[in-house]
Design an enzyme around this catalytic site. Structure first.
Site, PDB file in Angstrom:
ATOM      1  N   GLY A 176       0.860  -1.178   0.000  1.00 55.43           N
ATOM      2  CA  GLY A 176       0.000   0.000   0.000  1.00 55.43           C
ATOM      3  C   GLY A 176       0.892   1.221   0.000  1.00 55.43           C
ATOM      4  O   GLY A 176       1.915   1.239   0.691  1.00 55.43           O
ATOM      5  N   TYR A 222      -7.017  -4.903  -8.737  1.00 58.65           N
ATOM      6  CA  TYR A 222      -7.403  -4.636  -7.352  1.00 58.65           C
ATOM      7  C   TYR A 222      -8.807  -5.162  -7.050  1.00 58.65           C
ATOM      8  O   TYR A 222      -9.712  -5.088  -7.882  1.00 58.65           O
ATOM      9  CB  TYR A 222      -7.381  -3.132  -7.077  1.00 58.65           C
ATOM     10  CG  TYR A 222      -6.021  -2.501  -7.221  1.00 58.65           C
ATOM     11  CD1 TYR A 222      -5.132  -2.471  -6.155  1.00 58.65           C
ATOM     12  CD2 TYR A 222      -5.624  -1.930  -8.427  1.00 58.65           C
ATOM     13  CE1 TYR A 222      -3.882  -1.884  -6.278  1.00 58.65           C
ATOM     14  CE2 TYR A 222      -4.374  -1.348  -8.565  1.00 58.65           C
ATOM     15  CZ  TYR A 222      -3.504  -1.332  -7.485  1.00 58.65           C
ATOM     16  OH  TYR A 222      -2.269  -0.763  -7.619  1.00 58.65           O
ATOM     17  N   TYR A 223      -8.985  -5.669  -5.828  1.00 54.98           N
ATOM     18  CA  TYR A 223     -10.290  -6.083  -5.309  1.00 54.98           C
ATOM     19  C   TYR A 223     -10.449  -5.422  -3.936  1.00 54.98           C
ATOM     20  O   TYR A 223     -10.192  -6.015  -2.906  1.00 54.98           O
ATOM     21  CB  TYR A 223     -10.368  -7.609  -5.200  1.00 54.98           C
ATOM     22  CG  TYR A 223     -10.262  -8.304  -6.542  1.00 54.98           C
ATOM     23  CD1 TYR A 223     -11.397  -8.620  -7.270  1.00 54.98           C
ATOM     24  CD2 TYR A 223      -9.014  -8.602  -7.091  1.00 54.98           C
ATOM     25  CE1 TYR A 223     -11.308  -9.240  -8.516  1.00 54.98           C
ATOM     26  CE2 TYR A 223      -8.905  -9.210  -8.333  1.00 54.98           C
ATOM     27  CZ  TYR A 223     -10.059  -9.524  -9.036  1.00 54.98           C
ATOM     28  OH  TYR A 223      -9.967 -10.130 -10.273  1.00 54.98           O
ATOM     29  N   GLU A 266       1.013   4.156   1.283  1.00 51.71           N
ATOM     30  CA  GLU A 266       1.374   4.832   2.528  1.00 51.71           C
ATOM     31  C   GLU A 266       2.208   3.947   3.451  1.00 51.71           C
ATOM     32  O   GLU A 266       3.210   4.392   4.016  1.00 51.71           O
ATOM     33  CB  GLU A 266       0.101   5.304   3.247  1.00 51.71           C
ATOM     34  CG  GLU A 266      -0.705   6.329   2.457  1.00 51.71           C
ATOM     35  CD  GLU A 266      -1.606   5.694   1.397  1.00 51.71           C
ATOM     36  OE1 GLU A 266      -2.149   6.442   0.567  1.00 51.71           O
ATOM     37  OE2 GLU A 266      -1.758   4.452   1.403  1.00 51.71           O
ATOM     38  N   ASP A 321       6.896   5.176  -3.946  1.00 48.31           N
ATOM     39  CA  ASP A 321       6.773   5.191  -2.486  1.00 48.31           C
ATOM     40  C   ASP A 321       8.161   5.175  -1.854  1.00 48.31           C
ATOM     41  O   ASP A 321       8.399   5.831  -0.839  1.00 48.31           O
ATOM     42  CB  ASP A 321       5.967   3.981  -2.004  1.00 48.31           C
ATOM     43  CG  ASP A 321       4.626   3.860  -2.721  1.00 48.31           C
ATOM     44  OD1 ASP A 321       4.039   4.906  -3.047  1.00 48.31           O
ATOM     45  OD2 ASP A 321       4.185   2.716  -2.952  1.00 48.31           O
ATOM     46  N   ALA A 357       8.221   1.933  -6.451  1.00 50.09           N
ATOM     47  CA  ALA A 357       9.410   2.777  -6.562  1.00 50.09           C
ATOM     48  C   ALA A 357       9.115   4.214  -6.138  1.00 50.09           C
ATOM     49  O   ALA A 357       9.934   4.865  -5.482  1.00 50.09           O
ATOM     50  CB  ALA A 357       9.944   2.750  -7.989  1.00 50.09           C
TER      51      ALA A 357
END
Length: 318
Positions: A33, A103-104, A35, A257, A255
């Site tokens: 994720g 994504y789910y 963040e 992040d 990358a």
């Protein structure tokens, strides 16, 4: 606390073999994720990071919480939600250079984040509040939560760092543009990519993008141009810092992040903008060398080795 961030992390499943995912029979499970990737990156570089989120009160959510906490990130403000699941995503390595992500996350625990998840005392102890453009796209309550977090940060002298992290599939272009510009107007530091700048302002000219982002109200704009390098804009001038060359990109996801973690690490260590960007570029380059969103996030010695090696090479070339 050095940095506090807020957002969704999901369980990541990757087929154990390359090719079309329809033929996959076994998968490796990781977590990722934007963040939390950034927070883990900071922790590996020796800083204190806190993460605000919700995860499902299920086995994946509990495993994720243990993993992120084990990486040295503070999770005191993460809530286990018994009424919604942990989000999932799949990363498909079709062939060299062709990586696709599905994504789910609809109805996930993190999409239920709200202003109730925000604690002023938790945010005001930090030097920076890091936010991304993914969180406000998850739900109306997530969006309100993020603006409340910014309000608290501003009230307590905490610098706001905004990474647009555009995800077109999550919302309409009109809503995305309006919301991301509203967030940019409240940020002290903005970390956009060239493509995100083009989406927001309909130009790909770095100098013009720097001017337009500064015009929104930011003090600093750090414009990422992939393997070309990074532009830095400030009201008093601009700089360009070349990227580190990478022989083979194994997995580019995460990358950006990593760059954010490296750049914030540089600011926390009182480096100059050029040195902080160079550290961000180094972390981003190292992240691409391993599969997974966080598996390639380096420790400080690895980053310093790459930076020093590059500086030595530049000296020889001169």
């Amino acid at each position: 606390m050095d940095v506090v961030t807020a957002g969704e992390t999901m369980a990541l499943f990757t087929p154990d073999q390359k090719g079309l995912m329809r033929y996959a029979h076994s998968y490796s499970r990781k977590f990722g994720g934007a963040e939390s990737n950034m927070a883990i990156g900071l922790a590996r570089l020796g800083h204190q990071a806190g993460w605000i989120s919700r995860v499902g009160e299920d086995e994946l959510g509990k495993a994720m919480l243990h993993f992120i906490r084990g990486e040295g990130v503070n999770t005191d403000r993460v809530t286990l939600d018994a009424e919604a699941p942990t989000g999932l995503y799949f990363k498909e390595f079709r062939k060299a250079g062709d990586i696709r992500v599905q994504y789910y996350r609809k109805g996930s625990a993190a999409s239920r984040m709200s202003t109730e998840d925000i604690d002023e005392n938790y945010i005001k102890q930090a030097k920076y509040l890091h936010i991304s453009g993914i969180t406000p796209a998850l739900s109306d309550t997530c969006q309100k939560m993020l603006f409340e977090a910014i309000k608290i940060a501003k009230r307590n002298g905490v610098k706001v760092v905004f990474d647009p992290n555009l995800r077109r599939s999550l919302w309409s272009e009109e809503e995305a543009r309006e919301t991301l510009l509203a967030l940019a107007a409240k940020a002290d530091i903005i970390l956009p990519g060239l493509a995100e700048g083009a989406f927001l302002f309909e130009t790909e000219d770095p100098a013009e993008l720097g001017r337009l982002f500064l015009q929104q109200g930011a003090e600093e704009v750090v414009l990422k141009a992939g393997d070309h390098g990074t532009y830095y804009f400030h009201n008093e001038g601009s700089k360009f810092v070349p990227a580190f060359s990478v022989d083979t990109v194994v997995d580019p996801v995460g990358a950006g992040d990593g760059f954010a973690a490296g750049y914030l690490s540089g600011l926390l260590d009182n480096l100059s903008p050029t040195e902080a960007i160079r550290r961000g570029n180094a972390v981003g380059a190292l992240v691409t060398q391993a599969e997974g969103d966080v598996e390639g996030l380096p420790e400080r010695a690895d980053v310093e080795s790459l930076v020093n090696e590059n500086i030595s090479t530049e000296d020889v070339q001169r």
